[in-house]
Write an enzyme that holds these catalytic residues in place. Structure first.
Site, PDB file in Angstrom:
ATOM      1  N   LEU A 138       0.869  -1.165   0.000  1.00  0.00           N
ATOM      2  CA  LEU A 138       0.000   0.000   0.000  1.00  0.00           C
ATOM      3  C   LEU A 138       0.912   1.223   0.000  1.00  0.00           C
ATOM      4  O   LEU A 138       1.985   1.199   0.620  1.00  0.00           O
ATOM      5  CB  LEU A 138      -0.896   0.031   1.244  1.00  0.00           C
ATOM      6  CG  LEU A 138      -1.971  -1.055   1.379  1.00  0.00           C
ATOM      7  CD1 LEU A 138      -2.719  -0.896   2.693  1.00  0.00           C
ATOM      8  CD2 LEU A 138      -2.946  -1.026   0.210  1.00  0.00           C
ATOM      9  N   ASP A 139       0.499   2.275  -0.678  1.00  0.00           N
ATOM     10  CA  ASP A 139       1.283   3.503  -0.651  1.00  0.00           C
ATOM     11  C   ASP A 139       1.441   3.992   0.782  1.00  0.00           C
ATOM     12  O   ASP A 139       0.616   3.682   1.655  1.00  0.00           O
ATOM     13  CB  ASP A 139       0.600   4.584  -1.485  1.00  0.00           C
ATOM     14  CG  ASP A 139       0.542   4.231  -2.966  1.00  0.00           C
ATOM     15  OD1 ASP A 139       1.372   3.424  -3.413  1.00  0.00           O
ATOM     16  OD2 ASP A 139      -0.345   4.774  -3.660  1.00  0.00           O
ATOM     17  N   LYS A 140       2.474   4.774   1.010  1.00  0.00           N
ATOM     18  CA  LYS A 140       2.792   5.263   2.353  1.00  0.00           C
ATOM     19  C   LYS A 140       1.569   5.814   3.081  1.00  0.00           C
ATOM     20  O   LYS A 140       1.325   5.493   4.247  1.00  0.00           O
ATOM     21  CB  LYS A 140       3.862   6.351   2.251  1.00  0.00           C
ATOM     22  CG  LYS A 140       4.166   7.067   3.559  1.00  0.00           C
ATOM     23  CD  LYS A 140       5.124   8.225   3.330  1.00  0.00           C
ATOM     24  CE  LYS A 140       5.314   9.036   4.599  1.00  0.00           C
ATOM     25  NZ  LYS A 140       6.181  10.221   4.378  1.00  0.00           N
ATOM     26  N   THR A 142      -1.702   5.490   2.203  1.00  0.00           N
ATOM     27  CA  THR A 142      -2.937   4.719   2.080  1.00  0.00           C
ATOM     28  C   THR A 142      -3.060   3.825   3.310  1.00  0.00           C
ATOM     29  O   THR A 142      -2.090   3.195   3.718  1.00  0.00           O
ATOM     30  CB  THR A 142      -2.927   3.858   0.813  1.00  0.00           C
ATOM     31  OG1 THR A 142      -2.859   4.716  -0.332  1.00  0.00           O
ATOM     32  CG2 THR A 142      -4.185   3.008   0.707  1.00  0.00           C
ATOM     33  N   ARG A 237      -5.405   5.698  -7.747  1.00  0.00           N
ATOM     34  CA  ARG A 237      -5.113   7.129  -7.845  1.00  0.00           C
ATOM     35  C   ARG A 237      -5.010   7.572  -9.305  1.00  0.00           C
ATOM     36  O   ARG A 237      -5.558   8.611  -9.697  1.00  0.00           O
ATOM     37  CB  ARG A 237      -3.824   7.440  -7.090  1.00  0.00           C
ATOM     38  CG  ARG A 237      -3.908   7.104  -5.603  1.00  0.00           C
ATOM     39  CD  ARG A 237      -2.548   7.058  -4.928  1.00  0.00           C
ATOM     40  NE  ARG A 237      -1.915   8.378  -4.911  1.00  0.00           N
ATOM     41  CZ  ARG A 237      -0.677   8.589  -4.484  1.00  0.00           C
ATOM     42  NH1 ARG A 237       0.073   7.570  -4.082  1.00  0.00           N
ATOM     43  NH2 ARG A 237      -0.184   9.811  -4.478  1.00  0.00           N
TER      44      ARG A 237
END
EC number: 5.4.99.-
Length: 324
Positions: A138-140, A142, A237
């Protein structure tokens, strides 16, 4: 740091006529077929003492197979005691609810304080599993559910489930603009031509499919539920920005805050201060890598998204806006 792997077996008669990569995948089921293929192509597989580098070569049975290879392990990173919000754990897998501002894997500028560092502390020996068992990211900023493999066999199974699109991942997001109805985005994603830290819809990119449905509409925003069929970097995104409905607070794809006309100063301030993409991995479903049981987890959206939705709802109320 790398761990040496040495494997030996004799090809049984029931596998006569099958391809080398297929046979090795059956004989050494702890390792994925893609990893085995890499070993073959790298000349790390021997048949009766001779190097063989053709994955499609068919075997006659009775051959002695020997693999001498190595896999990257995560021991070069430091174990750090970092509190994790664990939703489920057994000897094979771990399910956690990742907070915002937690980087998944060490990188430039993030040598410590990451999920990987935390896993090395929480699960002794997980450093022997490639990437400390992290099979998806997961992105930082998210939040939400992630699965971690605690063993190589579990990792192999989970990676294969991901590649076969058998793991179900659903998200909640708040996007700019009012969306009329749900739908799907089936557009390939690749590295941006000029912005190297960004992704974009690119015709020569990798296939990417995102489904979405409307949960709640506001005057100038929409609360969505999304389901991934693929797992490209920044997929949700990028796809939402492609539809001209970027996520609220998205620093790469969102642009400036977009308050509705006549919004209160408090809502304007909240939109200005929302410093991460409003995206949360709300549901995760998969087949347990050992038992095969279908398992499901859900976690509610974090407080910052709760507050954001409440503010948007209040704005609707103040402007006598009602939606079906």
């Amino acid at each position: 740091m790398h761990k040496k792997i040495e494997l030996q077996a004799v090809v049984p008669d029931e596998l006569i006529g099958k391809r080398l990569d297929q046979i090795l995948a059956e004989l050494f089921a702890d390792y994925s077929r893609s990893r085995i293929k890499e070993w073959i192509l790298a000349g790390q597989v021997r048949l009766d003492g001779k190097v063989v580098d053709k994955p499609r070569e068919k075997l006659l049975g009775g051959e002695e197979v020997e693999i001498k290879a190595s896999i990257e392990v995560s021991q070069q990173h430091q174990a750090e005691k970092i509190t994790l919000d664990i939703q489920y754990e057994d000897e094979h897998i771990l399910i956690l609810n990742k907070p915002a501002d937690l980087v998944v894997h060490p990188g430039a500028g993030n040598a410590s304080g990451t999920l990987l560092n935390a896993l090395l502390s929480h699960v002794p020996g997980i450093g022997a599993v490639p990437r400390a068992g992290i099979v998806h990211r997961l992105d930082k900023d998210t939040t939400g559910l992630m699965v971690v493999a605690k063993t190589i066999p579990a990792q192999t199974s989970l990676v294969e489930q991901l590649q076969a699109r058998e793991i179900s991942r659903e998200y909640e997001a708040v996007v700019n603009g009012t969306m009329v109805a749900g739908g799907s985005v089936d557009e390939p994603i690749g590295r941006h031509e000029t912005k190297r830290t960004s992704m974009a819809v690119r015709m020569n990119g990798k296939p990417a499919l995102t489904h979405y449905r409307v949960m709640q509409k506001f005057r100038a925003h929409t609360h969505l539920r999304l389901k991934l069929e693929t797992g490209r970097t920044h997929q949700i995104r990028v796809h939402m920005a492609y539809l001209h409905h970027p996520l609220v607070g998205d620093p790469l794809y969102g642009g400036r805050p977009r308050p509705p006309k006549g919004a209160s100063e408090s809502l304007r301030q909240m939109l200005r201060d929302f410093s991460r993409q409003a995206l949360h991995a709300a549901q995760l479903e998969l087949a347990h890598p050992v038992t095969g049981d279908w398992m499901s987890w859900q976690v509610p959206i974090p407080q910052d998204m709760v507050d954001l939705l409440a503010a948007l709802k209040q704005d609707d109320k103040e402007h006598d806006q009602g939606w079906d």
